[in-house]
Design a protein around this motif. Structure first.
Motif, PDB file in Angstrom:
ATOM      1  N   HIS A 103       0.840  -1.194   0.000  1.00 33.38           N
ATOM      2  CA  HIS A 103       0.000   0.000   0.000  1.00 33.38           C
ATOM      3  C   HIS A 103       0.876   1.245   0.000  1.00 33.38           C
ATOM      4  CE1 HIS A 103       0.978  -0.688   4.244  1.00 33.38           C
ATOM      5  NE2 HIS A 103       0.815   0.610   4.412  1.00 33.38           N
ATOM      6  N   ILE A 144      -5.548   0.680  -7.088  1.00 39.15           N
ATOM      7  CA  ILE A 144      -5.840  -0.095  -5.892  1.00 39.15           C
ATOM      8  C   ILE A 144      -7.028  -1.024  -6.116  1.00 39.15           C
ATOM      9  CG2 ILE A 144      -4.892   1.648  -4.333  1.00 39.15           C
ATOM     10  CD1 ILE A 144      -7.761   2.622  -3.838  1.00 39.15           C
ATOM     11  N   VAL A 149      -5.564  -1.438  -1.187  1.00 31.32           N
ATOM     12  CA  VAL A 149      -4.149  -1.781  -1.332  1.00 31.32           C
ATOM     13  C   VAL A 149      -3.789  -1.842  -2.811  1.00 31.32           C
ATOM     14  CG1 VAL A 149      -4.183  -3.047   0.839  1.00 31.32           C
ATOM     15  CG2 VAL A 149      -4.573  -4.287  -1.297  1.00 31.32           C
ATOM     16  N   TYR A 180       5.209  -3.069   1.980  1.00 27.75           N
ATOM     17  CA  TYR A 180       4.434  -4.140   2.604  1.00 27.75           C
ATOM     18  C   TYR A 180       5.330  -4.849   3.604  1.00 27.75           C
ATOM     19  CZ  TYR A 180       6.871  -7.800  -0.088  1.00 27.75           C
ATOM     20  OH  TYR A 180       7.837  -8.645  -0.608  1.00 27.75           O
ATOM     21  N   LEU A 232      -7.175   1.837   5.687  1.00 32.49           N
ATOM     22  CA  LEU A 232      -7.072   0.854   4.612  1.00 32.49           C
ATOM     23  C   LEU A 232      -7.227  -0.541   5.201  1.00 32.49           C
ATOM     24  CD1 LEU A 232      -3.953   2.235   2.685  1.00 32.49           C
ATOM     25  CD2 LEU A 232      -6.367   2.768   2.303  1.00 32.49           C
ATOM     26  N   ASP A 234      -5.576  -3.140   4.981  1.00 32.17           N
ATOM     27  CA  ASP A 234      -4.312  -3.714   4.518  1.00 32.17           C
ATOM     28  C   ASP A 234      -3.735  -4.759   5.468  1.00 32.17           C
ATOM     29  OD1 ASP A 234      -3.851  -1.809   6.464  1.00 32.17           O
ATOM     30  OD2 ASP A 234      -2.099  -0.928   5.488  1.00 32.17           O
TER      31      ASP A 234
END
Length: 261
Positions: A103, A144, A149, A180, A232, A234
């Motif tokens: 992300h 995304i 992400v 990440y 997010l 994520d």
């Protein structure tokens, strides 16, 4: 620093890193759900472990001094403009703890054009323990998916490099730097303090960010049914909801200790 590219540097002495580690040990013991801005936990096999403390400085004067002092100076020097801290957190990754999908941070902070995060290693960060991986050469928002992400096909097209750190080292993360982390496959904890800054000229202060964060997370979770520890979706772990925090007052005892910076 080129826009989007991470930079590694040393920000704490060994003694200062030891103090921060002691503070983190105490903060990690705060009960899940006790911190109004987020003391989050994840399920790791048959146990529950804290995975994030959000807005740590609101209830810890030592961390607040570090965020406003040494780390703010680093951010100001890098941004080339007086830096305003608007967010800080500790991420904990216990053995077996989950990582985060690729992300870009700026997407999580709507309304700001430039963001810089100073990520300080509290423990050694290695590929085994789940350090960050970065893709360089990116200077714009990437496509995304529905989790917010970076889209899978784009992830595969980028060249990724690990950022291994010793305790007290930092990596300076521009808001456009894709990154990440993987799960902790080692036997030691991997914890990091992350303080995020914007140029003061953007008037992007802490109160503005955390107010918007609460609204965004509530609406997003209602739409997709995902429990979140960030705006997010994520985080790859199995989140465990704690008791609802009902007050903005800090309920934790202040941690005594020598200031870091």
């Amino acid at each position: 620093m080129a826009l989007g590219d991470p930079v590694r540097t040393r920000v704490l002495t060994t003694a200062q890193a030891d103090i921060l580690r002691g503070w983190t040990d105490a903060i990690e013991r705060w009960p899940v759900g006790s911190h109004v801005w987020g003391q989050y936990a994840e399920q790791i096999e048959d146990r529950v472990a804290v995975c994030r403390t959000e807005n740590v400085s609101a209830c810890h004067p030592g961390v607040a001094a570090l965020v406003e002092g040494t780390l703010r100076a680093v951010a100001t020097d890098t941004l080339g403009d007086p830096a305003t801290p608007f967010k800080d957190k500790i991420n904990y990754k216990h053995p077996g703890g989950a990582g985060f999908r690729p992300h870009q941070d700026r997407l999580a902070y709507p309304g700001v054009a430039r963001v810089l995060s100073v990520l300080v290693a509290i423990d050694e960060c290695t590929t085994e323990s789940g350090c960050l991986w970065f893709a360089d050469g990116v200077d714009e928002p990437l496509p995304i998916d529905d989790r917010g992400v970076v889209r899978g096909d784009v992830v595969e097209s980028l060249r990724w490099e690990p950022a291994e750190l010793a305790a007290g080292d930092a990596v300076l993360v521009d808001g456009l730097a894709p990154h990440y982390s993987e799960a902790n496959g080692g036997v030691h904890r991997r914890r990091v303090l992350v303080a995020s800054y914007a140029p003061s000229s953007e008037d992007y202060a802490r109160e503005r960010y955390y107010s918007a964060r609460a609204d965004t997370m509530r609406r997003a979770s209602q739409q997709d049914g995902r429990f979140r520890i960030s705006t997010l979706a994520d985080f790859d772990g199995i989140e465990v909801a704690g008791d609802e925090a009902r007050t903005e007052a800090c309920t934790h005892d202040a941690v005594e200790g020598e200031p870091v910076g």
